[in-house]
Design a protein around this motif. Sequence first.
Motif, PDB file in Angstrom:
ATOM      1  N   LEU B  31       0.825  -1.209   0.000  1.00  0.00           N
ATOM      2  CA  LEU B  31       0.000   0.000   0.000  1.00  0.00           C
ATOM      3  C   LEU B  31       0.860   1.260   0.000  1.00  0.00           C
ATOM      4  CD1 LEU B  31      -2.810  -1.027   2.482  1.00  0.00           C
ATOM      5  CD2 LEU B  31      -2.933  -0.841  -0.005  1.00  0.00           C
ATOM      6  N   ALA B  32       2.035   1.175   0.641  1.00  0.00           N
ATOM      7  CA  ALA B  32       2.945   2.322   0.734  1.00  0.00           C
ATOM      8  C   ALA B  32       2.208   3.585   1.120  1.00  0.00           C
ATOM      9  CB  ALA B  32       3.701   2.508  -0.584  1.00  0.00           C
ATOM     10  N   LEU B  33       1.606   3.564   2.297  1.00  0.00           N
ATOM     11  CA  LEU B  33       0.910   4.768   2.779  1.00  0.00           C
ATOM     12  C   LEU B  33       1.939   5.829   3.132  1.00  0.00           C
ATOM     13  CD1 LEU B  33      -1.727   2.866   4.894  1.00  0.00           C
ATOM     14  CD2 LEU B  33      -2.062   4.000   2.690  1.00  0.00           C
ATOM     15  N   SER B  34       1.904   6.285   4.367  1.00  0.00           N
ATOM     16  CA  SER B  34       2.917   7.292   4.689  1.00  0.00           C
ATOM     17  C   SER B  34       4.161   6.599   5.208  1.00  0.00           C
ATOM     18  CB  SER B  34       2.354   8.245   5.740  1.00  0.00           C
ATOM     19  OG  SER B  34       1.953   7.508   6.865  1.00  0.00           O
ATOM     20  N   ASP B  35       5.279   7.280   5.148  1.00  0.00           N
ATOM     21  CA  ASP B  35       6.560   6.695   5.534  1.00  0.00           C
ATOM     22  C   ASP B  35       6.607   6.480   7.049  1.00  0.00           C
ATOM     23  OD1 ASP B  35       9.096   5.943   5.912  1.00  0.00           O
ATOM     24  OD2 ASP B  35      10.014   7.864   5.305  1.00  0.00           O
ATOM     25  N   PRO B  36       6.804   5.224   7.473  1.00  0.00           N
ATOM     26  CA  PRO B  36       6.848   4.973   8.917  1.00  0.00           C
ATOM     27  C   PRO B  36       8.090   5.578   9.578  1.00  0.00           C
ATOM     28  CG  PRO B  36       7.386   2.965   7.691  1.00  0.00           C
ATOM     29  CD  PRO B  36       6.942   3.990   6.682  1.00  0.00           C
ATOM     30  N   ASN B  37       9.039   6.017   8.753  1.00  0.00           N
ATOM     31  CA  ASN B  37      10.248   6.609   9.316  1.00  0.00           C
ATOM     32  C   ASN B  37      10.236   8.126   9.264  1.00  0.00           C
ATOM     33  OD1 ASN B  37      11.582   4.292  10.122  1.00  0.00           O
ATOM     34  ND2 ASN B  37      12.191   3.863   8.005  1.00  0.00           N
ATOM     35  N   ALA B  38       9.078   8.702   8.876  1.00  0.00           N
ATOM     36  CA  ALA B  38       9.010  10.162   8.755  1.00  0.00           C
ATOM     37  C   ALA B  38       9.177  10.812  10.123  1.00  0.00           C
ATOM     38  CB  ALA B  38       7.679  10.577   8.138  1.00  0.00           C
ATOM     39  N   ILE B  39      10.276  11.545  10.265  1.00  0.00           N
ATOM     40  CA  ILE B  39      10.581  12.160  11.562  1.00  0.00           C
ATOM     41  C   ILE B  39       9.901  13.525  11.639  1.00  0.00           C
ATOM     42  CG2 ILE B  39      12.463  13.111  12.967  1.00  0.00           C
ATOM     43  CD1 ILE B  39      14.232  10.938  11.774  1.00  0.00           C
ATOM     44  N   ASP B  40       9.351  13.824  12.817  1.00  0.00           N
ATOM     45  CA  ASP B  40       8.669  15.104  13.011  1.00  0.00           C
ATOM     46  C   ASP B  40       8.964  15.536  14.439  1.00  0.00           C
ATOM     47  OD1 ASP B  40       7.046  17.235  13.287  1.00  0.00           O
ATOM     48  OD2 ASP B  40       5.152  16.139  12.960  1.00  0.00           O
ATOM     49  N   LEU B  41      10.127  16.206  14.610  1.00  0.00           N
ATOM     50  CA  LEU B  41      10.593  16.464  15.973  1.00  0.00           C
ATOM     51  C   LEU B  41       9.702  17.421  16.754  1.00  0.00           C
ATOM     52  CD1 LEU B  41      14.437  16.550  15.384  1.00  0.00           C
ATOM     53  CD2 LEU B  41      13.077  14.790  16.518  1.00  0.00           C
ATOM     54  N   THR B  42       8.857  18.178  16.036  1.00  0.00           N
ATOM     55  CA  THR B  42       7.962  19.069  16.773  1.00  0.00           C
ATOM     56  C   THR B  42       6.862  18.294  17.474  1.00  0.00           C
ATOM     57  OG1 THR B  42       6.745  19.367  14.735  1.00  0.00           O
ATOM     58  CG2 THR B  42       8.323  21.093  15.325  1.00  0.00           C
ATOM     59  N   ASN B  43       6.567  17.111  16.959  1.00  0.00           N
ATOM     60  CA  ASN B  43       5.482  16.325  17.552  1.00  0.00           C
ATOM     61  C   ASN B  43       5.979  15.059  18.245  1.00  0.00           C
ATOM     62  OD1 ASN B  43       3.203  17.844  16.958  1.00  0.00           O
ATOM     63  ND2 ASN B  43       3.306  17.185  14.802  1.00  0.00           N
ATOM     64  N   LYS B  44       7.096  15.145  18.930  1.00  0.00           N
ATOM     65  CA  LYS B  44       7.621  13.905  19.512  1.00  0.00           C
ATOM     66  C   LYS B  44       6.975  13.593  20.854  1.00  0.00           C
ATOM     67  CE  LYS B  44      11.647  16.051  21.586  1.00  0.00           C
ATOM     68  NZ  LYS B  44      13.095  16.157  21.583  1.00  0.00           N
ATOM     69  N   ASN B  45       7.023  12.298  21.224  1.00  0.00           N
ATOM     70  CA  ASN B  45       6.548  11.805  22.513  1.00  0.00           C
ATOM     71  C   ASN B  45       5.109  12.208  22.838  1.00  0.00           C
ATOM     72  OD1 ASN B  45       8.958  10.555  22.960  1.00  0.00           O
ATOM     73  ND2 ASN B  45       9.845  12.312  24.045  1.00  0.00           N
ATOM     74  N   LEU B  46       4.232  12.143  21.837  1.00  0.00           N
ATOM     75  CA  LEU B  46       2.843  12.526  22.073  1.00  0.00           C
ATOM     76  C   LEU B  46       2.037  11.351  22.582  1.00  0.00           C
ATOM     77  CD1 LEU B  46       1.909  14.742  18.983  1.00  0.00           C
ATOM     78  CD2 LEU B  46       2.622  15.449  21.293  1.00  0.00           C
ATOM     79  N   ALA B  47       1.020  11.666  23.386  1.00  0.00           N
ATOM     80  CA  ALA B  47       0.063  10.642  23.822  1.00  0.00           C
ATOM     81  C   ALA B  47      -0.917  10.409  22.673  1.00  0.00           C
ATOM     82  CB  ALA B  47      -0.661  11.119  25.067  1.00  0.00           C
ATOM     83  N   PRO B  48      -1.682   9.303  22.733  1.00  0.00           N
ATOM     84  CA  PRO B  48      -2.661   9.036  21.660  1.00  0.00           C
ATOM     85  C   PRO B  48      -3.593  10.215  21.455  1.00  0.00           C
ATOM     86  CG  PRO B  48      -2.462   7.136  23.075  1.00  0.00           C
ATOM     87  CD  PRO B  48      -1.625   8.206  23.695  1.00  0.00           C
ATOM     88  N   SER B  49      -3.903  10.477  20.193  1.00  0.00           N
ATOM     89  CA  SER B  49      -4.816  11.572  19.868  1.00  0.00           C
ATOM     90  C   SER B  49      -5.520  11.186  18.576  1.00  0.00           C
ATOM     91  CB  SER B  49      -4.007  12.867  19.648  1.00  0.00           C
ATOM     92  OG  SER B  49      -3.152  12.671  18.530  1.00  0.00           O
ATOM     93  N   ALA B  50      -6.389  12.071  18.077  1.00  0.00           N
ATOM     94  CA  ALA B  50      -7.112  11.739  16.854  1.00  0.00           C
ATOM     95  C   ALA B  50      -6.149  11.615  15.690  1.00  0.00           C
ATOM     96  CB  ALA B  50      -8.164  12.802  16.564  1.00  0.00           C
ATOM     97  N   GLU B  51      -5.141  12.491  15.675  1.00  0.00           N
ATOM     98  CA  GLU B  51      -4.211  12.493  14.549  1.00  0.00           C
ATOM     99  C   GLU B  51      -3.256  11.308  14.607  1.00  0.00           C
ATOM    100  OE1 GLU B  51      -1.083  15.540  12.428  1.00  0.00           O
ATOM    101  OE2 GLU B  51      -2.202  16.195  14.212  1.00  0.00           O
ATOM    102  N   HIS B  52      -2.769  11.003  15.822  1.00  0.00           N
ATOM    103  CA  HIS B  52      -1.889   9.850  16.034  1.00  0.00           C
ATOM    104  C   HIS B  52      -2.561   8.909  17.020  1.00  0.00           C
ATOM    105  CE1 HIS B  52       1.324  11.920  13.952  1.00  0.00           C
ATOM    106  NE2 HIS B  52       1.126  12.987  14.736  1.00  0.00           N
ATOM    107  N   PRO B  53      -3.372   7.951  16.533  1.00  0.00           N
ATOM    108  CA  PRO B  53      -4.227   7.134  17.424  1.00  0.00           C
ATOM    109  C   PRO B  53      -3.449   6.459  18.544  1.00  0.00           C
ATOM    110  CG  PRO B  53      -4.704   6.668  15.129  1.00  0.00           C
ATOM    111  CD  PRO B  53      -3.524   7.572  15.142  1.00  0.00           C
ATOM    112  N   LEU B  54      -2.168   6.118  18.304  1.00  0.00           N
ATOM    113  CA  LEU B  54      -1.396   5.461  19.357  1.00  0.00           C
ATOM    114  C   LEU B  54      -0.253   6.351  19.847  1.00  0.00           C
ATOM    115  CD1 LEU B  54      -1.157   1.795  18.011  1.00  0.00           C
ATOM    116  CD2 LEU B  54      -2.879   2.786  19.516  1.00  0.00           C
ATOM    117  N   GLY B  55      -0.276   7.619  19.446  1.00  0.00           N
ATOM    118  CA  GLY B  55       0.768   8.535  19.881  1.00  0.00           C
ATOM    119  C   GLY B  55       1.967   8.532  18.940  1.00  0.00           C
ATOM    120  N   THR B  56       3.021   9.251  19.330  1.00  0.00           N
ATOM    121  CA  THR B  56       4.253   9.278  18.529  1.00  0.00           C
ATOM    122  C   THR B  56       5.434   8.911  19.404  1.00  0.00           C
ATOM    123  OG1 THR B  56       4.636  11.589  19.044  1.00  0.00           O
ATOM    124  CG2 THR B  56       3.408  11.120  17.028  1.00  0.00           C
ATOM    125  N   ASP B  57       6.548   8.587  18.760  1.00  0.00           N
ATOM    126  CA  ASP B  57       7.712   8.184  19.546  1.00  0.00           C
ATOM    127  C   ASP B  57       8.682   9.340  19.753  1.00  0.00           C
ATOM    128  OD1 ASP B  57       9.068   8.445  17.210  1.00  0.00           O
ATOM    129  OD2 ASP B  57       9.685   6.349  17.053  1.00  0.00           O
TER     130      ASP B  57
END
Lengths: 310, 277, 228
Positions: B31-57
């Motif tokens: 399917l090649a959706l979005s890149d699982p390695n796409a780094i986004d340092l402004t949104n790091k260590n987030l808790a689950p939300s609508a945009e990131h259902p399981l959060g970010t690392d």
Amino acid sequence: MSYLNVSSLCVDFLTENGSVKAVNDISFEMKKGETFGIIGESGSGKSVIGQAILRLLPSNAVVNGSISFGAEDLLSLDNKNMRQIRGREISLIPQNPAGSLNPLLKNKIQVAEVFEVMGVNKKEGIKSVLGMLKNLLMKEPARILENHPHELSGGMKQRFLAAMCLSYKPSLLIADEPTKGLDSFSKKGTLDLFRHMKGEHGNSILVITHDLDFALEICDRVAVMYAGQIVEVGPVTDILQIPSHPYTKALLNALPRNGLIPLHGHTPSRIDLPDGCLFYTRCNLRSDKCGTERPATKSIKGGVVRCHLY
Amino acid sequence: MTGKIFRRKDMTISILLLALLVVVAISYPLLALSDPNAIDLTNKNLAPSAEHPLGTDYLGRDILNRLAAGTTTSLSIAAGVSAISLFVGVLIGCISGYYGGIIDETLSRIIDIFLSFPGIVFALAIMGFLGGGVINLILALSVVHWAKYARLMRGQVLSIKENEYVLSAKIIGAGDFHIMRKHLIPNSVATVIILATIDIGHVLLSIAALNFLGIGLPADIPEWGAMLSAGKEFMRTSPYQTIFPGMAITMVVIIFSIIGEGLRDIFDPNDTGGEYL
Amino acid sequence: MPPLLRIKNLVKTFEDNKVLNGIDIDVKKGETLGLFGSSGSGKTTVGRCIAGLERSDSGSIFFKGKDLQAMSRREKKKVRPQIQMIFQHPEISLNPRMKAFDSLVEPLKIHGWDDKCSLENKVEELINLVGLRREHLARYPAHLSGGEIQRVVLARILSINPEFIVADEPTSMLDVSVQAQVLRIMEKIQQEKGVSYLLISHDIDVLRKVCHRIVFLKNGRISGVENA
Ligand SMILES: Nc1ncnc2c1ncn2[C@@H]1O[C@H](COP(=O)(O)OP(=O)(O)OP(=O)(O)O)[C@@H](O)[C@H]1O
Ligand SMILES: Nc1ncnc2c1ncn2[C@@H]1O[C@H](COP(=O)(O)OP(=O)(O)O)[C@@H](O)[C@H]1O
Ligand code: SF4
Ligand SMILES: [Mg+2]
Ligand SMILES: [Mg+2]
């Protein structure tokens, strides 16, 4: 009151080719302390009856009819209660001793494992098996326990297994071919042991056998089976000396001392049973009626027979 | 056979879940959706939300996305390790048990040596030697696992090789290869397969452990064990990046042990319909 | 004429148990030789030595004048299939994961039978020979009764036309009528094809009925010979 009562038992096995009628409308009863024999041709369904009583049939079996043991209806008992009965109340010496032993374990350890499951002290269990082995006229019982199953000859394996089953002192013993593979000397040992169980402990024994001489020696009454049906029941001396049913007569003629005369023809297919008598194609005394109408069981002196001649 | 499988509810559910995972594992890279390695340092260590259902690392990568991508890696590694170690284990165990004598002694000694190393340390040493990466990880874990299967297989073969159908095949003139392929392996492999099935979960745990110890996969390969260990430093502040991969691994461990147990019943040749003497 | 099979001074020890202590047996072509002995007397051990499943400590087994235990691999490959064996426990004589059909086909295929159509005819012929029917072919051993399995075993062995068959209590599992049937079939095959049997049994009545000669085994030695 009867002790074991099997009535209208039918066992079908579902296979790819259709349902195999292994046991077809069988009824018999055993009194307490009685030794009842089931004799008959290979594949006639003898072992299946034993397995049905203990509910050890494979999952493709369909069982109908009823089996009562004392006050219990065995076919409707839940699994937990059934396990209580198996081994303690009713014990089975299986037909295939080789397949019943774990080849990797020493015989002693097998005994210990069984007693552990039964909740009996291992040492005592082993002691009682040793006693039983002596009873079964085995030489060097202690050595047998130290061996692995493959180091025993066929007859030794059989007696070892018999000793294991007998040592829990069940009140009903089902012995599937207890003399199979035994020589005449060991057969005598088994016979003595069975007599001992009968006399001393008042055990009821259901003997499944094709050994007519053994049946004659040990059984009080016997049922003769053919193609999944009982063709004749009665006191053993009547049946084996003055048989009524044509099949029983043929069976006796096949004994080596009576001429080793084989039955001609085949047993009928157990998937599509013929309409008439199941023995029709092989019977020397058949009439036209036999080919179209299945005979029902009729009472005759001291027993029952399933044949149009009576 | 199929009837027997679906008569067990836990088995049915496990198989359905596994099927779902396999579908994800196969379809995700396609399917090649979005890149699982796409780094986004402004949104790091987030808790689950609508945009990131399981959060970010810790690098702001979407955990759900990485978990899904990780299914492919994790399951392929597990499947690869099982396949290789089963193949080698069954073959060596069978040869060892069947031939006996000096061949058996030599092979058994080798099996014992492999079994005597603690698995993780052994794998660690091999990885140290081979270097990181998926292929090397599969090889290292296979080297650790095969001996267990070989030993079990050898025992199974020993217990049946004196059976009369094997002797009969010998007398009829069947070659050693034929006897192993037609008689010994089909009648003894079931137990080994059951063990291997239950082990698949453990393989995933080993990957996690190796990553914890700092040797395993490079950080940009999405893999559950690697995710779990990478998140360990943020356990306090942002636990989701360890909890979710942990849950995924646990689920797979449970799924395979249920399937393994179920197979044990189904393969039982003395089928007594679930009742035992 | 030399005997088909000659056993000379065979000795076999298991650990410290001397099971066979110098045995001599001759079997002529087309003969049925009975081997009688009590349980554990070593009858099966004799059979296993003949079939090549066991190596004797000393002594020789000559088949058509050649020592079976001193043959080259190449020779063995040619000679061995001519000696077949039926076992004491037929219930494990068939691979539990092979249908009766596949068990019958196996020896034929090993010996280079590859025409599929005639293969099926051959299997049907074999199964009829032992008094079974087509429906039995599709069953696994677990779904055949003891007697039915024993007959499949016999059919399987007959498929490669052996010259010598060691039958280790082939009928001890069977009821008397099927025993009579199997023994008569074995007799018929002997008359048609001239095979020889070593028939091992502890049932002296059976041996007296079907054997040409009977040897008695006791304490590892031949204790007597009886002509029928
Ligand atoms: N699981 C099964 N599926 C299909 N058919 C079966 C199955 N088990 C047994 N049968 C068939 O049921 C019949 C009775 O078998 P059973 O084992 O009771 O025979 P038996 O009288 O004990 O014979 P033997 O003396 O040879 O042991 C046979 O025709 C056999 O092929
Ligand atoms: N592989 C073996 N290892 C040790 N002892 C064996 C082995 N095979 C047979 N025996 C022993 O040899 C003796 C004869 O066995 P066997 O030939 O099977 O007797 P049978 O006359 O009943 O066929 C027995 O005492 C048996 O325990
Ligand atoms: S009913 Fe007829 S065919 Fe059947 S056994 Fe009696 S006489 Fe023979
Ligand atoms: Mg039976
Ligand atoms: Mg023997």
